[in-house]
Design an enzyme around this catalytic site. Structure first.
Site, PDB file in Angstrom:
ATOM      1  CG  HIS A 278      -1.922   1.015   1.357  1.00  0.00           C
ATOM      2  ND1 HIS A 278      -1.649   2.301   1.751  1.00  0.00           N
ATOM      3  CD2 HIS A 278      -3.245   0.970   1.114  1.00  0.00           C
ATOM      4  CE1 HIS A 278      -2.772   2.995   1.754  1.00  0.00           C
ATOM      5  NE2 HIS A 278      -3.764   2.205   1.367  1.00  0.00           N
TER       6      HIS A 278
ATOM      7  CG  ASP B  15       0.616  -2.366   6.151  1.00  0.00           C
ATOM      8  OD1 ASP B  15      -0.385  -2.526   6.879  1.00  0.00           O
ATOM      9  OD2 ASP B  15       0.591  -1.675   5.118  1.00  0.00           O
TER      10      ASP B  15
ATOM     11  CD  GLN C 225      -6.857  -4.598   3.950  1.00  0.00           C
ATOM     12  OE1 GLN C 225      -7.807  -5.340   4.170  1.00  0.00           O
ATOM     13  NE2 GLN C 225      -7.025  -3.322   3.681  1.00  0.00           N
TER      14      GLN C 225
ATOM     15  CE  LYS D 174      -7.297  -0.350   6.170  1.00  0.00           C
ATOM     16  NZ  LYS D 174      -8.085   0.090   5.022  1.00  0.00           N
TER      17      LYS D 174
ATOM     18  CB  CYS E  71      -3.671   3.230  -1.685  1.00  0.00           C
ATOM     19  SG  CYS E  71      -4.790   4.586  -1.431  1.00  0.00           S
TER      20      CYS E  71
HETATM   21  N1  7TS Z   1      -1.714  -0.768   4.565  1.00  0.00           N
HETATM   22  C1  7TS Z   1      -2.621  -1.549   3.961  1.00  0.00           C
HETATM   23  C2  7TS Z   1      -2.252  -2.931   3.563  1.00  0.00           C
HETATM   24  C3  7TS Z   1      -3.918  -1.046   3.751  1.00  0.00           C
HETATM   25  O1  7TS Z   1      -4.826  -1.821   3.171  1.00  0.00           O
HETATM   26  C4  7TS Z   1      -4.232   0.272   4.163  1.00  0.00           C
HETATM   27  C5  7TS Z   1      -5.580   0.884   3.873  1.00  0.00           C
HETATM   28  C6  7TS Z   1      -3.254   1.018   4.804  1.00  0.00           C
HETATM   29  C7  7TS Z   1      -1.992   0.467   4.978  1.00  0.00           C
HETATM   30  C8  7TS Z   1      -3.509   2.392   5.330  1.00  0.00           C
HETATM   31  O2  7TS Z   1      -4.394   2.336   6.387  1.00  0.00           O
HETATM   32  P1  7TS Z   1      -4.959   3.681   7.040  1.00  0.00           P
HETATM   33  O3  7TS Z   1      -6.015   3.210   7.974  1.00  0.00           O
HETATM   34  O4  7TS Z   1      -3.819   4.336   7.732  1.00  0.00           O
HETATM   35  O5  7TS Z   1      -5.489   4.496   5.916  1.00  0.00           O
HETATM   36  N2  7TS Z   1      -6.234   0.316   2.791  1.00  0.00           N
HETATM   37  C9  7TS Z   1      -7.320   0.802   2.132  1.00  0.00           C
HETATM   38  C10 7TS Z   1      -7.938   0.116   1.092  1.00  0.00           C
HETATM   39  O6  7TS Z   1      -7.582  -0.984   0.666  1.00  0.00           O
HETATM   40  N3  7TS Z   1      -8.969   0.859   0.643  1.00  0.00           N
HETATM   41  O7  7TS Z   1      -9.059   1.965   1.389  1.00  0.00           O
HETATM   42  C11 7TS Z   1      -8.032   1.935   2.311  1.00  0.00           C
END
Ligand code: 7TS
Length: 414
Positions: free
Chosen positions: A131, A208, A211, A234, A372
């Site tokens: 990501h 990370d 997910q 999430k 992303c």
């Molecule tokens: N890493 C992964 C693997 C992710 O899927 C996401 C967000 C992030 C980092 C960032 O997370 P945040 O909560 O700090 O924004 N992924 C997604 C997605 O797949 N669609 O919208 C956000």
């Protein structure tokens, strides 16, 4: 729909669904089918209640008050830290830092550990499926320090090429920053093996977990990662709160992140000393309400039975994959053997956005675009995908509606 026995029977799923008020909504006069869970999950009533309960009964700033409300708010905030510690099996609460989410957690490590430890010529390894939030902070750091960013490639199925990874690891590798689960492909990476290989080369590992945390059992001690980042939103908790786990010795040795209140021991114009862990990294008034509600989400997951949730999502994935593959010209991106409930797909040359709009017209929420992960899309030679991602409250009937919806959209678009 198939009639084989499922881990969660219809009544149990209905019970779970009742806890999520938003699932009663209709979109374009159709009952909502929410398949955008990888972007953010919906929230159960216990989480919504925790938020309103805090504001109605215990709202106060934490840590610095001696009055009852401040004590209640502090206790609830710190109870979440303990719940997170147990949930991911950290060895102590000092290893749990609250942040705004995965992105901030990764940036925290890049700006503290990274700034202190990365020097010219050092190497950081990421992967092709990351990501943007696990790419850009390392790029910024590498540019600043004249360090080298290396990338583990993937196979056409969407699995990391571990042999290449082995060759990328050198005595100059200082950090491997890798996702446990791909948000675009659903691939579950062999995280313990990856960590072991990095450690053998003398490198640290940041995982990370954005997910992974909702789909897999997380045990940071067993995994032996050095840092683990995830977002509350999430895992059925509110937005705006996340976690950075770090091994205590590392967190203690790292320089501070943001300066301000809460993170200090003593301030004078000559010298400031810093607070102990975990407060050293939590400057300013934190996101108290959402952090308190994170505990409600963790309790929800534990009470619903985490193992059962995971099995249910696996069944949804298997059923949906089988059904989708029967649609002519539909191609699934991400066919790793080990996957979570994420299906990215394209049909012929139908633009993902067109498919997304038509599905929305039928009450079905999916995500479209590059998710992303632009370098990953580049590797796959596509601008983006349509992505359906599953959560505990999704049903086989909803999968059937998605399949019908895709078929209907194809007829309209071709
Ligand atoms: N890493 C992964 C693997 C992710 O899927 C996401 C967000 C992030 C980092 C960032 O997370 P945040 O909560 O700090 O924004 N992924 C997604 C997605 O797949 N669609 O919208 C956000």
């Amino acid at each position: 729909m198939e009639t084989s026995t499922h881990i969660l029977n219809t009544l149990q799923v209905e019970d779970i669904r009742k806890q999520f008020p938003i699932l009663k909504r209709t979109i374009h006069n159709k009952p909502i089918v929410y398949f955008d869970n990888a972007a953010t999950t919906q929230k159960p009533m216990v989480v919504i209640d925790a938020l309103s309960h805090y504001y109605m009964h215990s709202n106060a700033n934490i840590h610095r008050g001696i009055h009852t409300l401040a004590e209640e708010a502090t206790a609830a905030y710190e109870a979440t830290r303990t719940a997170v510690q147990v949930f991911i099996n950290a060895s102590c609460t000092e290893e749990i830092i609250f942040t705004r989410g995965t992105t901030e957690s990764i940036n925290l490590v890049a700006n503290t550990w990274g700034r202190k430890n990365i020097q010219e010529g050092d190497e950081i390894i990421i992967s092709e499926m990351e990501h943007h939030s696990n790419i850009v902070p390392w790029q910024i750091l590498c540019e600043e320090k004249k360090a080298v960013l290396k990338v583990i490639p993937i196979s056409d199925e969407g699995e990391l090429l571990l042999d290449v990874y082995r060759q990328l690891l050198t005595s100059k590798t200082k950090l491997v920053a890798i996702t446990y689960v791909s948000n675009s492909l659903g691939t579950i990476n062999p995280i313990s093996e990856i960590i072991q290989m990095a450690h053998n080369a003398g490198a640290l590992v940041l995982v990370d977990g954005a997910q992974a945390t909702v789909h897999l059992d997380i045990d940071v001690q067993k995994m032996d990662c050095d840092f683990y980042a995830f977002s509350g939103h999430k895992i059925y908790a509110p937005t705006g709160v996340g976690v950075l786990y770090g091994k205590k010795a590392l967190l203690e040795a790292m320089p501070v992140f943001m300066g301000g209140g809460e993170m200090i021991k003593e301030v004078s114009f000559v010298k400031t000393t810093y607070a102990e862990l975990p407060y050293k990294y939590e400057a300013g008034t934190p996101n108290i309400a959402d952090t308190i509600a994170l505990k409600a989400a963790i309790d929800f997951m534990r009470e619903t039975d985490v193992a059962m949730i995971h099995q249910h999502e696996k069944e949804l994935l298997e059923y949906a994959t089988k059904q989708m593959l029967q649609i002519p010209n539909l191609r699934i991106y991400g066919t790793a053997e080990n996957k979570t409930g994420v299906i990215s797909f394209l049909v012929n040359n139908i633009h993902p956005q067109d498919m997304g709009v038509l599905l929305d017209n039928q009450g079905i929420a999916v995500r479209t675009g590059h998710h992303c992960t632009q370098p990953l899309m580049h590797r796959l030679g596509i601008p983006g995908t349509v992505r359906a991602s599953f959560a505990v409250y999704n049903t086989m009937e909803e999968v059937d509606r998605l399949i019908n919806g895709i078929q209907k959209s194809i007829k309209m678009l071709l």
